[in-house]
Design a protein around this motif. Sequence first.
Motif, PDB file in Angstrom:
ATOM      1  N   UNK A 161      58.418  53.988  13.760  1.00 39.60           N
ATOM      2  CA  UNK A 161      59.247  54.151  14.966  1.00 39.60           C
ATOM      3  C   UNK A 161      58.700  55.293  15.812  1.00 39.60           C
ATOM      4  N   UNK A 162      58.747  55.108  17.117  1.00 39.95           N
ATOM      5  CA  UNK A 162      58.348  56.146  18.063  1.00 39.95           C
ATOM      6  C   UNK A 162      59.512  56.405  19.004  1.00 39.95           C
ATOM      7  N   UNK A 163      59.903  57.677  19.162  1.00 38.82           N
ATOM      8  CA  UNK A 163      61.010  58.027  20.043  1.00 38.82           C
ATOM      9  C   UNK A 163      60.506  58.920  21.168  1.00 38.82           C
ATOM     10  N   UNK A 164      61.133  58.775  22.317  1.00 38.90           N
ATOM     11  CA  UNK A 164      60.867  59.649  23.461  1.00 38.90           C
ATOM     12  C   UNK A 164      62.063  60.563  23.620  1.00 38.90           C
ATOM     13  N   UNK A 165      61.855  61.867  23.477  1.00 39.24           N
ATOM     14  CA  UNK A 165      62.909  62.850  23.701  1.00 39.24           C
ATOM     15  C   UNK A 165      62.840  63.295  25.157  1.00 39.24           C
ATOM     16  N   UNK A 166      63.859  62.939  25.930  1.00 41.63           N
ATOM     17  CA  UNK A 166      63.919  63.288  27.346  1.00 41.63           C
ATOM     18  C   UNK A 166      64.880  64.451  27.513  1.00 41.63           C
ATOM     19  N   UNK A 167      64.346  65.614  27.833  1.00 41.24           N
ATOM     20  CA  UNK A 167      65.138  66.847  27.870  1.00 41.24           C
ATOM     21  C   UNK A 167      65.567  67.187  29.292  1.00 41.24           C
ATOM     22  N   UNK A 168      66.765  67.740  29.397  1.00 46.15           N
ATOM     23  CA  UNK A 168      67.184  68.412  30.623  1.00 46.15           C
ATOM     24  C   UNK A 168      66.811  69.878  30.459  1.00 46.15           C
ATOM     25  N   UNK A 169      65.663  70.248  31.018  1.00 44.56           N
ATOM     26  CA  UNK A 169      65.156  71.601  30.815  1.00 44.56           C
ATOM     27  C   UNK A 169      65.982  72.654  31.549  1.00 44.56           C
ATOM     28  N   UNK A 170      66.920  72.191  32.373  1.00 43.50           N
ATOM     29  CA  UNK A 170      67.824  73.124  33.034  1.00 43.50           C
ATOM     30  C   UNK A 170      68.907  73.655  32.108  1.00 43.50           C
ATOM     31  N   UNK A 171      69.035  73.061  30.932  1.00 42.16           N
ATOM     32  CA  UNK A 171      70.009  73.522  29.939  1.00 42.16           C
ATOM     33  C   UNK A 171      69.280  74.307  28.851  1.00 42.16           C
ATOM     34  N   UNK A 172      69.683  75.537  28.648  1.00 47.94           N
ATOM     35  CA  UNK A 172      68.957  76.436  27.749  1.00 47.94           C
ATOM     36  C   UNK A 172      68.929  75.927  26.311  1.00 47.94           C
TER      37      UNK A 172
ATOM     38  N   UNK B 102      55.594  57.594  28.665  1.00 43.27           N
ATOM     39  CA  UNK B 102      56.405  57.873  27.477  1.00 43.27           C
ATOM     40  C   UNK B 102      57.441  56.776  27.266  1.00 43.27           C
ATOM     41  N   UNK B 103      58.089  56.353  28.345  1.00 43.72           N
ATOM     42  CA  UNK B 103      59.096  55.289  28.234  1.00 43.72           C
ATOM     43  C   UNK B 103      58.446  53.994  27.768  1.00 43.72           C
ATOM     44  N   UNK B 104      57.282  53.702  28.301  1.00 40.54           N
ATOM     45  CA  UNK B 104      56.586  52.472  27.924  1.00 40.54           C
ATOM     46  C   UNK B 104      56.149  52.482  26.464  1.00 40.54           C
ATOM     47  N   UNK B 105      55.761  53.654  25.955  1.00 33.95           N
ATOM     48  CA  UNK B 105      55.172  53.744  24.615  1.00 33.95           C
ATOM     49  C   UNK B 105      56.198  53.853  23.494  1.00 33.95           C
ATOM     50  N   UNK B 106      57.448  54.196  23.821  1.00 33.32           N
ATOM     51  CA  UNK B 106      58.424  54.469  22.765  1.00 33.32           C
ATOM     52  C   UNK B 106      59.207  53.215  22.377  1.00 33.32           C
ATOM     53  N   UNK B 107      59.907  53.334  21.252  1.00 32.32           N
ATOM     54  CA  UNK B 107      60.851  52.293  20.815  1.00 32.32           C
ATOM     55  C   UNK B 107      62.272  52.629  21.230  1.00 32.32           C
ATOM     56  N   UNK B 108      62.574  53.922  21.287  1.00 28.14           N
ATOM     57  CA  UNK B 108      63.921  54.400  21.601  1.00 28.14           C
ATOM     58  C   UNK B 108      63.799  55.633  22.486  1.00 28.14           C
ATOM     59  N   UNK B 109      64.719  55.740  23.465  1.00 30.63           N
ATOM     60  CA  UNK B 109      64.806  56.931  24.305  1.00 30.63           C
ATOM     61  C   UNK B 109      66.026  57.740  23.878  1.00 30.63           C
TER      62      UNK B 109
ATOM     63  N   UNK C  94      67.728  58.998  33.351  1.00 32.97           N
ATOM     64  CA  UNK C  94      66.743  58.257  32.554  1.00 32.97           C
ATOM     65  C   UNK C  94      67.026  56.762  32.578  1.00 32.97           C
ATOM     66  N   UNK C  95      68.304  56.386  32.623  1.00 32.34           N
ATOM     67  CA  UNK C  95      68.646  54.959  32.710  1.00 32.34           C
ATOM     68  C   UNK C  95      68.008  54.340  33.941  1.00 32.34           C
ATOM     69  N   UNK C  96      68.065  55.057  35.058  1.00 30.95           N
ATOM     70  CA  UNK C  96      67.448  54.541  36.285  1.00 30.95           C
ATOM     71  C   UNK C  96      65.936  54.478  36.153  1.00 30.95           C
ATOM     72  N   UNK C  97      65.343  55.515  35.559  1.00 35.51           N
ATOM     73  CA  UNK C  97      63.884  55.547  35.428  1.00 35.51           C
ATOM     74  C   UNK C  97      63.359  54.489  34.457  1.00 35.51           C
ATOM     75  N   UNK C  98      64.190  54.086  33.507  1.00 30.47           N
ATOM     76  CA  UNK C  98      63.726  53.161  32.467  1.00 30.47           C
ATOM     77  C   UNK C  98      64.047  51.706  32.765  1.00 30.47           C
ATOM     78  N   UNK C  99      64.627  51.422  33.940  1.00 24.63           N
ATOM     79  CA  UNK C  99      64.906  50.038  34.303  1.00 24.63           C
ATOM     80  C   UNK C  99      63.622  49.215  34.256  1.00 24.63           C
ATOM     81  N   UNK C 100      63.684  48.067  33.649  1.00 20.41           N
ATOM     82  CA  UNK C 100      62.506  47.209  33.540  1.00 20.41           C
ATOM     83  C   UNK C 100      61.774  47.372  32.224  1.00 20.41           C
ATOM     84  N   UNK C 101      61.977  48.502  31.538  1.00 19.06           N
ATOM     85  CA  UNK C 101      61.315  48.718  30.246  1.00 19.06           C
ATOM     86  C   UNK C 101      62.143  48.178  29.086  1.00 19.06           C
ATOM     87  N   UNK C 102      63.455  48.050  29.293  1.00 20.60           N
ATOM     88  CA  UNK C 102      64.362  47.490  28.285  1.00 20.60           C
ATOM     89  C   UNK C 102      64.299  48.247  26.961  1.00 20.60           C
TER      90      UNK C 102
END
Length: 283
Positions: free
Chosen positions: A1-12, A56-63, A75-83
């Motif tokens: 399994x490959x996961x993409x961790x999408x961080x909000x870097x504005x949160x400490x 990253x979205x294309x290469x992962x199994x889970x976001x 991220x939901x908007x950015x990942x549209x089409x990748x399913x």
Amino acid sequence: MTVFLALNLGKSQSVPVACSAIEVFQKLGVSVILDKKAQPFFTQTTDLSFLQQDEAISACDVIITIGGDGTILHIARQSLGFEKPLFGINLGRMGFLATVEENELADKLERLVRGDYTLDKRRLLAVDVQGKNSFCQYALNDLVVFKKGIAQTVDVRIWCDEILVNHYQGDGVVVATPTGSTAYSLSAGGPVLDARISGLVVTPICAHSMHSPPMVFSAERKLRIQVMSPTQELALLSCDGLQEEAIFHDDIVSVSLSDRSISLICFNEADQFEAIDKKLKGR
């Protein structure tokens, strides 16, 4: 399994929480990808991949998002089409979409790797604006038409399948999916809808009338919204609160449920109601 961790870097807290997640995943043999923008924050952590967001979205199994509901909406908007299925680790205040809390991290990540979860498909709103300012957008939570100036009101008319069904004058109107019924629509006095219902809820914002109740429409209905006030740029339109677009007099805003959907990973059949019980009732 490959996961993409999408961080909000504005949160400490996002980097330390990500490090905890990475530690769990590496023990379980899971590959982890992060956005290249996060690379400077992980110089001491090995065996990570850093890619541009689309790659990253294309290469992962889970976001997996680390932030709050806003991070999931982005991220939901950015990942549209990748399913790709996704879930959120909540660092925000409410967390109706990002339902995994920090103290549940290890358990939920282990369940993810074991496949001990279900997928909950959430349909998106399709928004098509035609007129002086024409564009198309999608929304997971809601569409909001609202006044631009603090002393101004918006005169809005709503048609359902070409039949005029309501006329609001006030601060604006929210059209929400069942997913978004716990967001702005709820704050404006709208009902909470079961996220598995297929439909739309229209909620006026501070309407200047005592007879302007929220309305719930079937998923098959097509709505049309017009700002009727004959002035120049008076109203703004926002999808999921991510971007504001000007709406002019007599622009036509068509709204319907799209065939496109986002798959949210659920660890409990009643995640939505559990979140409501905890966040709204303070339990």
